[in-house]
Design an enzyme around this catalytic site. Sequence first.
Site, PDB file in Angstrom:
ATOM      1  N   SER A 120       0.849  -1.193   0.000  1.00  0.00           N
ATOM      2  CA  SER A 120       0.000   0.000   0.000  1.00  0.00           C
ATOM      3  C   SER A 120       0.882   1.239   0.000  1.00  0.00           C
ATOM      4  O   SER A 120       0.765   2.097   0.874  1.00  0.00           O
ATOM      5  CB  SER A 120      -0.920  -0.027   1.235  1.00  0.00           C
ATOM      6  OG  SER A 120      -1.757   1.110   1.229  1.00  0.00           O
ATOM      7  N   LEU A 172      -2.562  -1.760  -4.202  1.00  0.00           N
ATOM      8  CA  LEU A 172      -3.574  -0.722  -4.452  1.00  0.00           C
ATOM      9  C   LEU A 172      -3.232   0.022  -5.725  1.00  0.00           C
ATOM     10  O   LEU A 172      -2.099   0.480  -5.894  1.00  0.00           O
ATOM     11  CB  LEU A 172      -3.563   0.296  -3.294  1.00  0.00           C
ATOM     12  CG  LEU A 172      -4.356   0.034  -2.013  1.00  0.00           C
ATOM     13  CD1 LEU A 172      -5.827  -0.121  -2.302  1.00  0.00           C
ATOM     14  CD2 LEU A 172      -3.843  -1.146  -1.255  1.00  0.00           C
ATOM     15  N   TYR A 174      -4.910   2.662  -9.130  1.00  0.00           N
ATOM     16  CA  TYR A 174      -5.856   3.747  -9.387  1.00  0.00           C
ATOM     17  C   TYR A 174      -6.181   3.808 -10.876  1.00  0.00           C
ATOM     18  O   TYR A 174      -5.331   3.556 -11.727  1.00  0.00           O
ATOM     19  CB  TYR A 174      -5.260   5.081  -8.902  1.00  0.00           C
ATOM     20  CG  TYR A 174      -6.191   6.252  -9.069  1.00  0.00           C
ATOM     21  CD1 TYR A 174      -7.504   6.198  -8.589  1.00  0.00           C
ATOM     22  CD2 TYR A 174      -5.769   7.413  -9.715  1.00  0.00           C
ATOM     23  CE1 TYR A 174      -8.365   7.264  -8.760  1.00  0.00           C
ATOM     24  CE2 TYR A 174      -6.626   8.481  -9.882  1.00  0.00           C
ATOM     25  CZ  TYR A 174      -7.922   8.393  -9.412  1.00  0.00           C
ATOM     26  OH  TYR A 174      -8.770   9.455  -9.585  1.00  0.00           O
ATOM     27  N   TYR A 184      -2.951  13.692 -12.481  1.00  0.00           N
ATOM     28  CA  TYR A 184      -2.283  12.549 -11.858  1.00  0.00           C
ATOM     29  C   TYR A 184      -1.019  12.289 -12.671  1.00  0.00           C
ATOM     30  O   TYR A 184      -0.976  11.401 -13.515  1.00  0.00           O
ATOM     31  CB  TYR A 184      -3.215  11.338 -11.859  1.00  0.00           C
ATOM     32  CG  TYR A 184      -2.805  10.190 -10.954  1.00  0.00           C
ATOM     33  CD1 TYR A 184      -3.090  10.214  -9.593  1.00  0.00           C
ATOM     34  CD2 TYR A 184      -2.139   9.072 -11.468  1.00  0.00           C
ATOM     35  CE1 TYR A 184      -2.733   9.162  -8.771  1.00  0.00           C
ATOM     36  CE2 TYR A 184      -1.788   8.012 -10.647  1.00  0.00           C
ATOM     37  CZ  TYR A 184      -2.088   8.071  -9.306  1.00  0.00           C
ATOM     38  OH  TYR A 184      -1.732   7.014  -8.494  1.00  0.00           O
ATOM     39  N   ARG A 225      -2.666  11.046   3.238  1.00  0.00           N
ATOM     40  CA  ARG A 225      -1.511  11.933   3.155  1.00  0.00           C
ATOM     41  C   ARG A 225      -0.925  11.954   1.733  1.00  0.00           C
ATOM     42  O   ARG A 225      -0.623  13.009   1.177  1.00  0.00           O
ATOM     43  CB  ARG A 225      -0.470  11.436   4.148  1.00  0.00           C
ATOM     44  CG  ARG A 225       0.620  12.404   4.423  1.00  0.00           C
ATOM     45  CD  ARG A 225       1.670  11.729   5.285  1.00  0.00           C
ATOM     46  NE  ARG A 225       2.836  12.564   5.397  1.00  0.00           N
ATOM     47  CZ  ARG A 225       3.152  13.220   6.507  1.00  0.00           C
ATOM     48  NH1 ARG A 225       2.407  13.121   7.574  1.00  0.00           N
ATOM     49  NH2 ARG A 225       4.226  13.979   6.548  1.00  0.00           N
ATOM     50  N   ALA A 226      -0.767  10.759   1.142  1.00  0.00           N
ATOM     51  CA  ALA A 226      -0.202  10.679  -0.208  1.00  0.00           C
ATOM     52  C   ALA A 226      -1.113  11.380  -1.223  1.00  0.00           C
ATOM     53  O   ALA A 226      -0.638  12.067  -2.124  1.00  0.00           O
ATOM     54  CB  ALA A 226       0.007   9.222  -0.621  1.00  0.00           C
TER      55      ALA A 226
HETATM   56  P1  NAD Z   1      -0.725   6.819   2.403  1.00  0.00           P
HETATM   57  O1  NAD Z   1       0.018   8.095   2.513  1.00  0.00           O
HETATM   58  O2  NAD Z   1      -1.485   6.339   3.581  1.00  0.00           O
HETATM   59  O3  NAD Z   1       0.217   5.620   1.948  1.00  0.00           O
HETATM   60  C1  NAD Z   1       1.353   5.738   1.158  1.00  0.00           C
HETATM   61  C2  NAD Z   1       2.517   5.227   2.007  1.00  0.00           C
HETATM   62  O4  NAD Z   1       3.654   4.956   1.201  1.00  0.00           O
HETATM   63  C3  NAD Z   1       2.966   6.231   3.062  1.00  0.00           C
HETATM   64  O5  NAD Z   1       2.874   5.632   4.338  1.00  0.00           O
HETATM   65  C4  NAD Z   1       4.429   6.489   2.699  1.00  0.00           C
HETATM   66  O6  NAD Z   1       5.228   6.707   3.843  1.00  0.00           O
HETATM   67  C5  NAD Z   1       4.769   5.186   2.007  1.00  0.00           C
HETATM   68  N1  NAD Z   1       5.968   5.226   1.161  1.00  0.00           N
HETATM   69  C6  NAD Z   1       6.301   6.120   0.193  1.00  0.00           C
HETATM   70  N2  NAD Z   1       7.492   5.794  -0.347  1.00  0.00           N
HETATM   71  C7  NAD Z   1       7.909   4.659   0.276  1.00  0.00           C
HETATM   72  C8  NAD Z   1       9.067   3.833   0.154  1.00  0.00           C
HETATM   73  N3  NAD Z   1      10.040   4.121  -0.718  1.00  0.00           N
HETATM   74  N4  NAD Z   1       9.180   2.754   0.959  1.00  0.00           N
HETATM   75  C9  NAD Z   1       8.218   2.452   1.859  1.00  0.00           C
HETATM   76  N5  NAD Z   1       7.099   3.194   2.009  1.00  0.00           N
HETATM   77  C10 NAD Z   1       6.951   4.289   1.232  1.00  0.00           C
HETATM   78  O7  NAD Z   1      -1.687   7.025   1.135  1.00  0.00           O
HETATM   79  P2  NAD Z   1      -2.739   6.087   0.391  1.00  0.00           P
HETATM   80  O8  NAD Z   1      -3.452   7.006  -0.537  1.00  0.00           O
HETATM   81  O9  NAD Z   1      -3.541   5.287   1.329  1.00  0.00           O
HETATM   82  O10 NAD Z   1      -1.810   5.151  -0.501  1.00  0.00           O
HETATM   83  C11 NAD Z   1      -1.768   3.741  -0.406  1.00  0.00           C
HETATM   84  C12 NAD Z   1      -1.919   3.127  -1.788  1.00  0.00           C
HETATM   85  O11 NAD Z   1      -3.237   3.373  -2.259  1.00  0.00           O
HETATM   86  C13 NAD Z   1      -0.984   3.703  -2.839  1.00  0.00           C
HETATM   87  O12 NAD Z   1      -0.524   2.676  -3.694  1.00  0.00           O
HETATM   88  C14 NAD Z   1      -1.880   4.641  -3.601  1.00  0.00           C
HETATM   89  O13 NAD Z   1      -1.425   4.916  -4.903  1.00  0.00           O
HETATM   90  C15 NAD Z   1      -3.148   3.834  -3.590  1.00  0.00           C
HETATM   91  N6  NAD Z   1      -4.385   4.556  -3.966  1.00  0.00           N
HETATM   92  C16 NAD Z   1      -4.748   5.668  -3.288  1.00  0.00           C
HETATM   93  C17 NAD Z   1      -5.905   6.361  -3.657  1.00  0.00           C
HETATM   94  C18 NAD Z   1      -6.334   7.605  -2.914  1.00  0.00           C
HETATM   95  O14 NAD Z   1      -7.172   8.349  -3.412  1.00  0.00           O
HETATM   96  N7  NAD Z   1      -5.821   7.854  -1.723  1.00  0.00           N
HETATM   97  C19 NAD Z   1      -6.692   5.892  -4.729  1.00  0.00           C
HETATM   98  C20 NAD Z   1      -6.301   4.729  -5.393  1.00  0.00           C
HETATM   99  C21 NAD Z   1      -5.129   4.083  -5.016  1.00  0.00           C
END
Ligand code: NAD
Length: 288
Positions: A120, A172, A174, A184, A225-226
Amino acid sequence: TGKRAFIAGVADDQGYGWAIAKTLASAGAEILLGTWVPALNIFETSLRRGKFDESRQLPNGSLFEISKVYPLDAVFDCPEDVPDEIKNNKRYAGASAWTVTEVVDSVKKDFGSIDILVHSLANGPEVSKPLLETSRKGYLAASSASAYSHVSLLRHFAPIMNQGKCGSVISLTYMASEKTIPGYGGGMSSAKAALESDTRVLAFEAGRKYKIRVNTISAGPLKSRAAKAIGFIEKMIDYSKANSPLQRDLEADDIGNAATFLASPLASAISGTVFYVDNGLHTMGMAL
Ligand code: NAD
């Protein structure tokens, strides 16, 4: 129940990784987390001080337990890969053994095996730039952190994943991988396309070699956060609610529930899929 999960990419209680950890814990799984090194201190401090206690609550009122938090930087596979600028960076100073192979070794030493691997995490340093203005360095960084990190984690964890109970890997993704989502950028759309294609190929390879299932969840927008770093997450959320077939708020728990299903024996025959958890938005070709 009785399974052990390693969830990579949890550094607060706002994202999908946290929600998946919570739902898996609620279903009886033991939880191990992989937290990005620069975010580790604040995450562990907040955890210790009870800042997440409210969101740690399970439906039965108890707080879910995290057995261990491992420092992780999924951009590096072994210590030899780490450049001096990172080695000497003070945000990495207090932590050790955080490359992918070292984390897998530590988990093996501490727990022996896992059943469920959740990826994730994503990072695109130039995400707010259009693809047309993205540098090679930014594009490759997005790909390394967001797509190859999945290949690497699966590659190294697979040998310690329990085959008997049918191990399960979930990531996960998108919709920007398949339909243009203006904004994006930075090569993140390309990284998600790679992640989805890799899900199919790895489902075959790891299925044959390890009897492991590999799936990815295409999630709707969540204000993590991301996602805030992308710059227009509110617009994505509003658009999704207005235009999806179900027109309901998408909760992080919706993704947690889907991941828990995919990790369970209920999904024994599901592998190599892009599983949409987006209130149906991906079906729409024209907003109404
Ligand atoms: P999030 O900020 O909770 O999670 C992203 C995490 O990745 C963070 O904890 C960050 O510290 C970690 N990270 C970044 N670089 C890293 C590295 N080199 N090594 C280890 N960890 C690292 O945000 P999220 O949105 O919940 O993201 C989780 C997943 O869900 C991602 O793959 C994101 O693309 C995907 N996603 C998010 C959305 C959305 O709208 N939030 C939609 C679809 C998919």
